[in-house]
Design a protein around this motif. Structure first.
Motif, mmCIF file in Angstrom:
data_model
loop_
_atom_site.group_PDB
_atom_site.id
_atom_site.type_symbol
_atom_site.label_atom_id
_atom_site.label_comp_id
_atom_site.label_asym_id
_atom_site.label_seq_id
_atom_site.Cartn_x
_atom_site.Cartn_y
_atom_site.Cartn_z
ATOM 1 N N LEU A 13 9.244 -2.715 1.385
ATOM 2 C CA LEU A 13 9.113 -1.822 0.235
ATOM 3 C C LEU A 13 9.119 -0.353 0.668
ATOM 4 O O LEU A 13 9.713 0.493 0.000
ATOM 5 N N THR A 14 8.458 -0.060 1.794
ATOM 6 C CA THR A 14 8.463 1.305 2.323
ATOM 7 C C THR A 14 9.881 1.720 2.697
ATOM 8 O O THR A 14 10.333 2.825 2.362
ATOM 9 N N PHE A 26 11.911 2.097 -0.757
ATOM 10 C CA PHE A 26 11.528 3.134 -1.714
ATOM 11 C C PHE A 26 11.161 4.481 -1.102
ATOM 12 O O PHE A 26 11.118 5.484 -1.817
ATOM 13 N N VAL A 27 10.859 4.526 0.200
ATOM 14 C CA VAL A 27 10.508 5.804 0.822
ATOM 15 C C VAL A 27 11.616 6.270 1.766
ATOM 16 O O VAL A 27 12.061 7.404 1.695
ATOM 17 N N ILE A 87 11.657 6.739 -6.926
ATOM 18 C CA ILE A 87 10.326 7.218 -7.308
ATOM 19 C C ILE A 87 10.318 8.743 -7.360
ATOM 20 O O ILE A 87 9.652 9.345 -8.203
ATOM 21 N N ASN A 96 5.677 8.397 -1.092
ATOM 22 C CA ASN A 96 4.992 7.496 -0.169
ATOM 23 C C ASN A 96 3.671 7.011 -0.760
ATOM 24 O O ASN A 96 3.342 5.827 -0.678
ATOM 25 N N GLU A 139 4.425 4.517 -3.729
ATOM 26 C CA GLU A 139 4.909 3.235 -3.201
ATOM 27 C C GLU A 139 3.773 2.475 -2.534
ATOM 28 O O GLU A 139 3.676 1.254 -2.670
ATOM 29 N N THR A 140 2.884 3.175 -1.858
ATOM 30 C CA THR A 140 1.736 2.546 -1.209
ATOM 31 C C THR A 140 0.853 1.845 -2.240
ATOM 32 O O THR A 140 0.442 0.699 -2.035
#
Length: 143
Positions: free
Chosen positions: A93-94, A97-98, A105, A117, A120-121
């Motif tokens: 996912l990191t 999305f990051v 996002i 970050n 997403e976390t």
């Protein structure tokens, strides 16, 4: 008051949610601090997960699932194996999305990577808490 606290922690689900929340807080704070220092999102994710896994094992083993000291090493290995799958999910996912697509996002936070970050976390941690309970109950701390 002491009896109410004892009753709360004697309830497996409530106790798990409390320590799951505490683990999430430990993981998030660790991740954000490590990221702030290193600016390496994958490194921050992995190190924060390791810190969270150790904290979670200690609380789950002794308080939530009330395991005897015997065979703790076997449970620790199983716990780490189960948590590796959620670590994999967290890293994935990191990465998505990051690292690779922060715009997904970022469009909501003026493309500020620190905020991307952080968001997403939080999203990842909700999924991880649910999966970790299932793994712990079924695979690690069964009676």
């Amino acid at each position: 008051m002491k009896n109410q606290i004892k009753a709360f922690f004697d309830n497996e689900i409530l106790s798990y949610l409390f320590f799951g929340g505490a683990t999430t807080l430990v993981s998030i704070l660790s991740r954000l601090v490590i990221y702030r220092i290193s600016h390496q999102e994958i490194l921050a994710t992995i190190l924060a997960n390791i810190i969270g896994i150790l904290f979670a094992f200690i609380t789950n083993d002794t308080i939530v699932f009330k395991q005897k000291r015997k065979n703790w090493l076997i449970r620790l290995v199983k716990f780490f194996l189960a948590r590796l799958s959620t670590l994999g999910l967290d890293v994935l996912l990191t990465y998505i999305f990051v690292t690779s697509y922060p715009d997904i996002i970022g469009q909501f936070v003026n493309d500020q990577l620190d905020q991307v970050n952080a968001i997403e976390t939080l999203i990842a941690q909700v999924l991880i808490i649910i999966l970790n309970y299932i793994f712990s109950k079924v695979y690690v701390f069964y009676k």
